[in-house]
Design an enzyme around this catalytic site. Structure first.
Site, short mmCIF file in Angstrom:
data_model
loop_
_atom_site.label_atom_id
_atom_site.label_comp_id
_atom_site.label_asym_id
_atom_site.label_seq_id
_atom_site.Cartn_x
_atom_site.Cartn_y
_atom_site.Cartn_z
N HIS A 89 0.85 -1.26 0.27
CA HIS A 89 0.03 0.14 0.25
C HIS A 89 0.85 1.44 0.14
CE1 HIS A 89 -3.61 -1.98 0.73
NE2 HIS A 89 -3.12 -2.91 1.46
N ASN A 104 -10.05 -2.95 2.56
CA ASN A 104 -9.88 -2.40 1.17
C ASN A 104 -11.00 -2.52 0.17
OD1 ASN A 104 -7.30 -3.12 1.18
ND2 ASN A 104 -7.52 -5.70 1.23
N TYR A 130 1.30 -4.01 12.19
CA TYR A 130 0.88 -2.75 11.48
C TYR A 130 1.95 -1.43 12.38
CZ TYR A 130 -2.65 -3.84 8.08
OH TYR A 130 -3.42 -4.10 7.49
FE1 HDE Z 1 -2.64 -4.49 5.83
N1 HDE Z 1 -0.95 -3.85 5.50
N2 HDE Z 1 -1.60 -6.31 6.40
N3 HDE Z 1 -4.16 -5.75 4.91
N4 HDE Z 1 -2.95 -3.03 5.08
C1 HDE Z 1 -0.47 -2.53 5.91
O1 HDE Z 1 1.16 -1.56 7.38
C2 HDE Z 1 -0.44 -6.81 6.74
C3 HDE Z 1 -4.36 -6.78 5.15
C4 HDE Z 1 -4.09 -3.11 4.28
O2 HDE Z 1 -3.63 3.46 4.26
C5 HDE Z 1 1.25 -2.07 6.32
O3 HDE Z 1 0.99 0.77 7.60
C6 HDE Z 1 -0.44 -8.18 7.58
C7 HDE Z 1 -6.05 -6.47 5.00
C8 HDE Z 1 -4.65 -1.20 4.12
O4 HDE Z 1 -1.52 3.37 5.62
C9 HDE Z 1 1.85 -3.70 7.15
C10 HDE Z 1 -1.36 -8.94 6.59
C11 HDE Z 1 -7.03 -5.83 4.60
C12 HDE Z 1 -3.01 -0.49 4.12
C13 HDE Z 1 0.39 -4.41 7.04
C14 HDE Z 1 -2.79 -7.57 5.85
C15 HDE Z 1 -5.66 -5.01 4.49
C16 HDE Z 1 -2.78 -1.31 4.92
C17 HDE Z 1 1.95 -2.06 5.91
C18 HDE Z 1 -2.40 -10.42 6.96
C19 HDE Z 1 -8.41 -4.69 4.42
C20 HDE Z 1 -2.35 0.08 3.69
C21 HDE Z 1 2.54 -0.40 5.84
C22 HDE Z 1 -2.52 -10.38 7.74
C23 HDE Z 1 -8.46 -5.62 5.29
C24 HDE Z 1 -3.09 1.67 5.27
C25 HDE Z 1 1.94 -0.05 6.83
C26 HDE Z 1 -2.50 3.02 4.51
C27 HDE Z 1 -0.94 -1.81 5.19
C28 HDE Z 1 0.53 -5.79 7.19
C29 HDE Z 1 -3.30 -8.02 5.30
C30 HDE Z 1 -5.62 -3.61 4.54
C31 HDE Z 1 2.94 -4.39 6.74
C32 HDE Z 1 0.86 -8.68 8.37
C33 HDE Z 1 -6.53 -8.95 4.89
C34 HDE Z 1 -5.67 -0.03 3.79
O5 HDE Z 1 1.48 -4.04 8.58
#
Ligand code: HDE
Length: 690
Positions: free
Chosen positions: A78, A151, A365
């Site tokens: 993202h 999402n 996060y």
């Molecule tokens: Fe994320 N995800 N994600 N994700 N995600 C990040 O956090 C992570 C997942 C989502 O505009 C990271 O700040 C893991 C689902 C958005 O700043 C990180 C898993 C959904 C954004 C991270 C998921 C999301 C992130 C990278 C599986 C929808 C952007 C930078 C367990 C419900 C937020 C950050 C923004 C961002 C980890 C799965 C949505 C690495 C470990 C499911 C919208 O922490």
């Protein structure tokens, strides 16, 4: 020898200083970060006019050092995002289910910051690849910050957080070659997917037009994971969160998305910024699906499994509020880049479920913000700080902005009357009875059905959407070089829908269908859910969209004005395009200013187009590639086209054939009606879809 140039000596040397002086006064003095006024921002300190630069120049060193450190690590996923400020207003109370004030005080406006993103590309990548869009909202509630980090599709690729690094490694640039950027159409992604049956449902969504949206203002948002609401007695109700755009859903067609990447890599960012800047503020309904533990037990799948959705037909959506984004960030880095969303940011009255993906996210996060923003004090950055008071005994650390007073930085304590204490109304977790199962690295059996909802999604789509999905699969898999990977994916498609598998196999020229892997659980036919369609959720409106009108010298001004009036009355914007950015001289001799030059403003950036041209201009532009492409693309991208008599030559050169979406420029109302939708019926005549 002058070591302090003034304006006159600047001029003599051809320096920028003189021009800058002329550009206007009334500015505050330029200073160093220590507040020292700077007298010369053009020349570094030199020993002699042509001699070496001196290390003593603290102004040069400070400026360059700061510049060298301007970038922070981009988000691992993202990274490419666009954001806006706004508010959330509750319209129906959930007091029956939760104590959270943000969900019980009807009419109250809670400030929000909302960031949209693509997933796979880097921060500088384009806005329109085929990709899931992030939809993250930070609510600055009176009880602390609440983040819904969602999402634009309601399910996810994997069931366990442990697989997230593998998923993301597979979709990002391949590690040896460093490409492709922001694209899932390559071997490593499909290799991983082909070995992960649990991904199939989300892959179906990813191959639908949901992942090539027209505008960030026209996407839905989903919390994806199941959460809980808790009432004053601690009673729990499960909840899923939904955002629904007031403008309805709109997508691009694939060829358009590809061309947009070149025509305007910032297409979505610009669209969001310009709409808000013009006061055309995007709005979403906020809705919940509420269900009890007993309701959950009756569902034919596990609500803790993030690869499953709950069809609206089974548990309806209840609209409880709206979000309006009404202010662009003042500074992209300070706000959009530094905002730190954490699903673990939650307020009293809301709680987590045991969804194993969510449980992993609760760790990830906070951890990622520490490495991205570099300090445990990232919560003090204005965009991250709560707007309600916050006090605790955490202290010090890198970039500490607070200056806490007093002797007491521990608890229990008795020396300071105003030191913070626990409160009975503070956050409480749901007192969930423990399972009597065994500890272990176990995947619940209730997570085993990987195909039924993938089938549900595919079979719920309209014919045209099914064709687009098949085409997307053919496109993506055709970029995969390893035949065995292509075959494995088609094998899964056989389990999802044999007809889809056949279409995709034929589309790739595969001689026969590969064998399907044995499903871990029987695949069932569920009642199709029309709510899963995209076309079904498009609204027959033109609000929030943009119509381009091509003019040239000699165009009929009255025809342009009547088109403009009809389009604006329908809530859309008009942009005038002319061969020269200086505009055109109309038939009556009046000038008409242009918003864009033809070669730099392809029809790809518009939702519908009109051409108002004199006979002479029409003949000339019929030989001009930019004009012919303008029309050919609009036709190919299934857009409504209005053209006057003079413009027919260009339509002819572009190979436009008559259909209900091609109208006379004089028929402004007919054009507006046609512009409200894509001309889907035109598509089969133009391209062979699998
Ligand atoms: Fe994320 N995800 N994600 N994700 N995600 C990040 O956090 C992570 C997942 C989502 O505009 C990271 O700040 C893991 C689902 C958005 O700043 C990180 C898993 C959904 C954004 C991270 C998921 C999301 C992130 C990278 C599986 C929808 C952007 C930078 C367990 C419900 C937020 C950050 C923004 C961002 C980890 C799965 C949505 C690495 C470990 C499911 C919208 O922490």
């Amino acid at each position: 020898m002058a070591d302090k140039p003034d304006a006159a000596s600047d001029q003599k040397r051809g320096n920028a200083g003189e021009l800058h002086q002329q550009a206007g006064g009334g500015h505050p003095p330029l200073t160093t970060n220590q507040g020292i006024p700077i007298s010369d921002n053009q020349n570094s300190l030199r020993a002699t006019p042509r001699g070496p630069t001196l290390l003593e120049d603290f102004i040069l060193r400070e400026k360059i050092t700061h510049f060298d450190h301007e970038r922070i690590p981009e988000r691992i996923v993202h990274a490419r995002g666009s954001a806006a400020h706004g508010f959330f207003e509750l319209t129906a109370s959930l007091a029956q289910y939760t104590t959270a004030k943000v969900l019980t005080e009807v009419g109250k406006k809670t400030p929000v910051f909302c960031r949209f993103s693509t997933v796979a590309g880097g921060a500088g990548s384009v806005d329109t690849p085929r990709d899931v869009r992030g939809f993250a909202v930070k609510f600055y509630t009176v009880e602390g910050n609440w983040d819904i980090v969602g999402n634009n599709i309601p399910v996810f690729f994997i069931q366990d957080a442990l697989k997230f690094p593998d998923l993301i490694h597979s979709v990002k640039m391949e590690p040896d070659r460093g490409f492709p950027q922001a694209a899932s159409a390559h071997d490593t992604f499909w290799d991983f997917i082909s070995l992960m049956p649990e991904s199939m449902h989300t892959v179906m969504w990813a191959m639908s037009d949901r992942t090539i949206p027209r505008s960030l203002r026209m996407i839905e948002g989903f919390g994806v994971n199941t959460f809980r609401l808790l009432d004053a007695e601690g009673k729990s109700t499960f909840v899923k969160f939904h955002w629904r755009p007031k403008l309805g859903l709109q997508s691009t067609v694939w060829d358009e998305a590809v061309k947009l990447a070149g025509a305007d890599p910032d297409f979505h960012r610009r669209d969001l910024y310009e709409a808000i800047d013009a006061g055309d503020c995007p709005e979403w309904e906020f809705a919940v699906q509420l269900f009890s533990e007993e309701d959950a037990a009756k569902l034919p799948f596990d609500h803790l499994d993030p690869t499953k959705l709950i069809p609206e037909e089974l548990i309806p959506l209840k609209v409880i509020g709206r979000m309006v984004l009404d202010r662009n960030p003042d500074n992209f880095f300070a706000e959009t880049e530094q905002v730190a969303f954490c699903p673990s940011n939650i307020v009293p009255g809301i709680d987590f479920s045991n969804d194993p993906l969510l449980q992993g996210r609760l760790f990830s996060y906070l951890d990622t913000q520490l490495s991205r923003l570099g300090s445990p004090n990232f919560h003090q950055i204005p965009v991250n700080a709560p707007k309600c008071p916050f006090h605790n005994l955490q202290r010090d650390g890198h970039m500490q902005m607070g200056v806490p007073k007093g002797r007491v930085n521990y608890e229990p304590s008795s020396l300071q009357a105003d030191s913070p204490r626990e409160t009975a109304s503070g956050f409480k977790s749901f007192a969930q009875p423990a399972d009597d199962g065994k500890k272990g690295r176990i995947r619940a059996e209730s997570f085993a059905d990987h195909y039924s909802q993938a089938r549900l999604f595919y079979r719920s789509q309209s014919d045209i959407e099914q064709a687009h999905m098949a085409a997307a699969l053919v496109f993506e898999l055709s970029k995969v070089q390893t035949e065995a990977v292509r075959e494995r994916v088609v094998g899964h498609l056989v389990n999802i829908d044999p007809a889809l598998a056949k279409r995709v196999a034929d589309g790739m020229g595969m001689a026969q269908l590969p064998p399907a892997p044995a499903p871990a659980a029987p695949v069932t036919d569920m009642q199709p859910s029309p709510a899963l369609q995209l076309i079904g959720k498009m609204k027959p409106i033109l609000n929030g969209r943009v119509v381009g009108i091509l003019v040239d010298d000699g165009s009929d001004g009255a025809a342009v004005e009547s088109l403009r009036k009809a389009v604006e009355q329908a809530g859309a914007k008009v942009k005038i395009v002319a061969p020269k950015v200086g505009g055109a001289k109309l038939a009556d001799g009046k000038p008409l200013a242009a918003d864009g030059q033809l070669a730099g403003t392809p029809s790809i950036v518009f939702d519908a187009v009109a051409l108002v041209l004199s006979d002479e201009a029409g003949k000339r532009l019929a030989k001009e590639a930019a004009a012919v492409d303008w029309v050919r693309d609009a036709f190919g991208h299934l857009k409504a086209i209005a053209a006057d008599a003079g413009a027919q030559a260009v339509l002819h050169a572009a190979g436009v054939q008559a259909d209900p979406g091609v109208l006379q420029a004089g028929n402004a109302s007919g054009f507006v009606e046609a512009a409200k939708t894509r001309q889907w019926a035109r598509e089969p005549k133009l391209r062979k879809l699998p």
